[in-house]
Motif scaffolding. Structure first.
Motif, PDB file in Angstrom:
ATOM      1  N   SER A  40       0.833  -1.201   0.000  1.00 30.60           N
ATOM      2  CA  SER A  40       0.000   0.000   0.000  1.00 30.60           C
ATOM      3  C   SER A  40       0.874   1.260   0.000  1.00 30.60           C
ATOM      4  O   SER A  40       0.613   2.213  -0.749  1.00 30.60           O
ATOM      5  N   ALA A  41       1.891   1.262   0.840  1.00 31.57           N
ATOM      6  CA  ALA A  41       2.787   2.419   0.887  1.00 31.57           C
ATOM      7  C   ALA A  41       3.590   2.549  -0.402  1.00 31.57           C
ATOM      8  O   ALA A  41       3.837   3.673  -0.883  1.00 31.57           O
ATOM      9  N   VAL A  43       2.735   1.952  -3.422  1.00 36.06           N
ATOM     10  CA  VAL A  43       1.977   2.540  -4.538  1.00 36.06           C
ATOM     11  C   VAL A  43       1.346   3.878  -4.165  1.00 36.06           C
ATOM     12  O   VAL A  43       0.507   4.400  -4.912  1.00 36.06           O
ATOM     13  N   GLY A  44       1.742   4.442  -3.021  1.00 33.09           N
ATOM     14  CA  GLY A  44       1.325   5.800  -2.685  1.00 33.09           C
ATOM     15  C   GLY A  44       0.096   5.935  -1.831  1.00 33.09           C
ATOM     16  O   GLY A  44      -0.424   7.044  -1.657  1.00 33.09           O
ATOM     17  N   HIS A  45      -0.397   4.822  -1.242  1.00 36.34           N
ATOM     18  CA  HIS A  45      -1.600   4.897  -0.403  1.00 36.34           C
ATOM     19  C   HIS A  45      -1.293   4.997   1.083  1.00 36.34           C
ATOM     20  O   HIS A  45      -2.215   5.016   1.904  1.00 36.34           O
ATOM     21  N   GLY A  46      -0.025   5.059   1.440  1.00 36.03           N
ATOM     22  CA  GLY A  46       0.343   5.135   2.846  1.00 36.03           C
ATOM     23  C   GLY A  46       0.306   3.777   3.527  1.00 36.03           C
ATOM     24  O   GLY A  46      -0.062   2.757   2.927  1.00 36.03           O
ATOM     25  N   LEU A  70       9.913   3.537   4.094  1.00 36.37           N
ATOM     26  CA  LEU A  70       9.654   3.730   2.668  1.00 36.37           C
ATOM     27  C   LEU A  70      10.810   4.525   2.082  1.00 36.37           C
ATOM     28  O   LEU A  70      11.151   5.602   2.570  1.00 36.37           O
ATOM     29  N   ASP A  73      11.733   2.808  -4.382  1.00 39.36           N
ATOM     30  CA  ASP A  73      10.923   1.687  -4.836  1.00 39.36           C
ATOM     31  C   ASP A  73      10.920   0.531  -3.855  1.00 39.36           C
ATOM     32  O   ASP A  73      10.653  -0.620  -4.238  1.00 39.36           O
ATOM     33  N   ALA A  75       9.544  -0.663   0.138  1.00 42.19           N
ATOM     34  CA  ALA A  75       8.771  -0.383   1.349  1.00 42.19           C
ATOM     35  C   ALA A  75       8.873  -1.585   2.270  1.00 42.19           C
ATOM     36  O   ALA A  75       8.922  -2.738   1.821  1.00 42.19           O
ATOM     37  N   ASP A 150      -4.154  -0.827  -7.391  1.00 40.31           N
ATOM     38  CA  ASP A 150      -2.987  -0.491  -8.221  1.00 40.31           C
ATOM     39  C   ASP A 150      -1.725  -1.250  -7.821  1.00 40.31           C
ATOM     40  O   ASP A 150      -0.606  -0.824  -8.152  1.00 40.31           O
TER      41      ASP A 150
END
Length: 371
Positions: A40-41, A43-46, A70, A73, A75, A150
């Motif tokens: 999740s982190a 792909v930018g969702h935290g 993070l 590329d 996390a 995503d």
């Protein structure tokens, strides 16, 4: 024991605390939750905290995050393993999933980080060279990642358990050829306190490894004393030794379906006496030593009525054995032969050459079946 990591030391139901027992989560569940949060982190969702995952048999579970990181590329998320009230060696361990983007078209790949072992022998569910992340936890990780919007198709999922190499020394991993750390395990995602399933599972996997490596003789032992004694007596390698514990029935039934040419059962006087009585689960809560049975064995081997009466009122099987020995009655051999009869019935038709050895508390051989 739970379906997750268990210690190689024998644990019995006498150790179970009183009252309701709290369930816990397997290393597979922790790895799947950590992987989902890291993805999740990535792909930018935290970092979702808590993070929820689906369980293999339905339902969902939520986990608090212990560590997050993070960078570009990559996390990483760590989750502390809670095994509930089970004496699981991984209780309190940190399970860390580190995700990084893979090469286009590479798909989802798994890697063993520090503290997670690598399979080195055939016979297990994973091929030699694979990280010891078992099939169900891999499926759990895939299912958890599928819930991330995503999520990329090409990912490397590395699972680490800091300190796992030391913890693995308390498990049977080394004997199974899993080197460098622990296994990521769990078939339901849930740890059931003091379940016998993991112990019997490890016996079965030990048989699988023995067969796959071409061993023709294995020995199941009830404890460390009898295991060391049978190993020395026959010069067996560690991978031929099955930590049977009380589960002689579970071992023999699996051997009937997956035979090895020669099988030895080794145990102490009391355990082997119970096998001779016909018990296939040797735990004290499943049945006790029948002193009248031992008295009959002694009588059948030349003992007089006075000895039979003394054995019937003995405090323990060891005392009965001592009483017989003073009268030159070979009760150890009689116990071994009776135990052989019980065990042989289970594996009838499997083509297994079976023998039973009885050892005293010091590891001295005091009985041997002619089989």
């Amino acid at each position: 024991m739970s379906e997750d990591q268990h210690a190689a030391d024998e644990t019995t139901d006498d150790d179970v605390p009183a009252g309701p027992l709290r369930r816990g989560w397997t290393t597979g569940s922790c790895a799947a939750a950590a992987a989902k949060a890291a993805c999740s982190a990535l792909v930018g969702h935290g970092f979702p905290d808590p993070v929820e995952i689906p369980l293999p048999r339905g339902g969902r579970a939520a986990f608090a995050l212990a560590t997050t990181a993070l960078s570009g590329d990559t996390a990483s998320v760590g989750i502390v393993k809670d095994a509930g009230d089970d004496p699981d060696v991984t209780h309190g361990a940190l399970v860390v999933a580190t995700l990084r983007r893979g090469a286009p078209g590479s798909g989802l790949r798994f890697a063993a980080g520090p503290g997670v072992g690598t399979v080195t022998r055939p016979g297990l569910a994973l091929a030699p060279g694979e990280p010891a992340i078992n099939p169900v936890p891999r499926a759990m990780i895939r299912a958890a990642l599928a819930e991330v919007h995503d999520a990329p198709d090409d990912l490397v999922v590395e699972i680490a358990i800091p300190g796992g190499e030391q913890l693995a020394e308390r498990t049977l991993n080394g004997r199974l050829g899993i080197l460098g750390g622990l296994s990521v395990l769990g078939t339901t995602g849930i740890v059931i306190p003091y379940s016998c399933s993991s112990w019997i599972h490890s016996i079965h996997r030990g048989i699988d490894v023995a067969r796959a490596t071409g061993l023709t003789h294995v020995a199941g032992s009830t404890g460390s004393t009898s295991e060391a004694a049978v190993k020395a007596l026959y010069g067996l390698p560690d991978e031929a030794l099955l930590e049977m514990g009380d589960f002689v029935g579970g071992m023999l039934k699996y051997l009937k379906a997956h035979p090895v040419p020669r099988v030895t059962i080794a145990g102490g006087i009391g355990k082997m006496a119970k096998l001779g009585q016909g018990l296939l689960d040797l735990h004290s809560k499943r049945g006790s030593v029948d002193l009248a049975f031992l008295a009959r064995l002694a009588t059948a081997h030349g003992g007089d009525p006075a000895l039979a009466a003394a054995i019937t009122t003995a405090n323990t099987a060891a005392e009965a054995f001592s009483l017989a020995g003073r009268r030159d009655i070979d009760l150890g051999a009689a116990i071994a032969e009776a135990a052989h009869v019980t065990a042989a019935k289970v594996v009838t038709g499997a083509g297994i050459a079976l023998d039973v050895l009885v050892f005293d508390r010091d590891g001295a051989l005091v009985g041997r079946s002619s089989g």
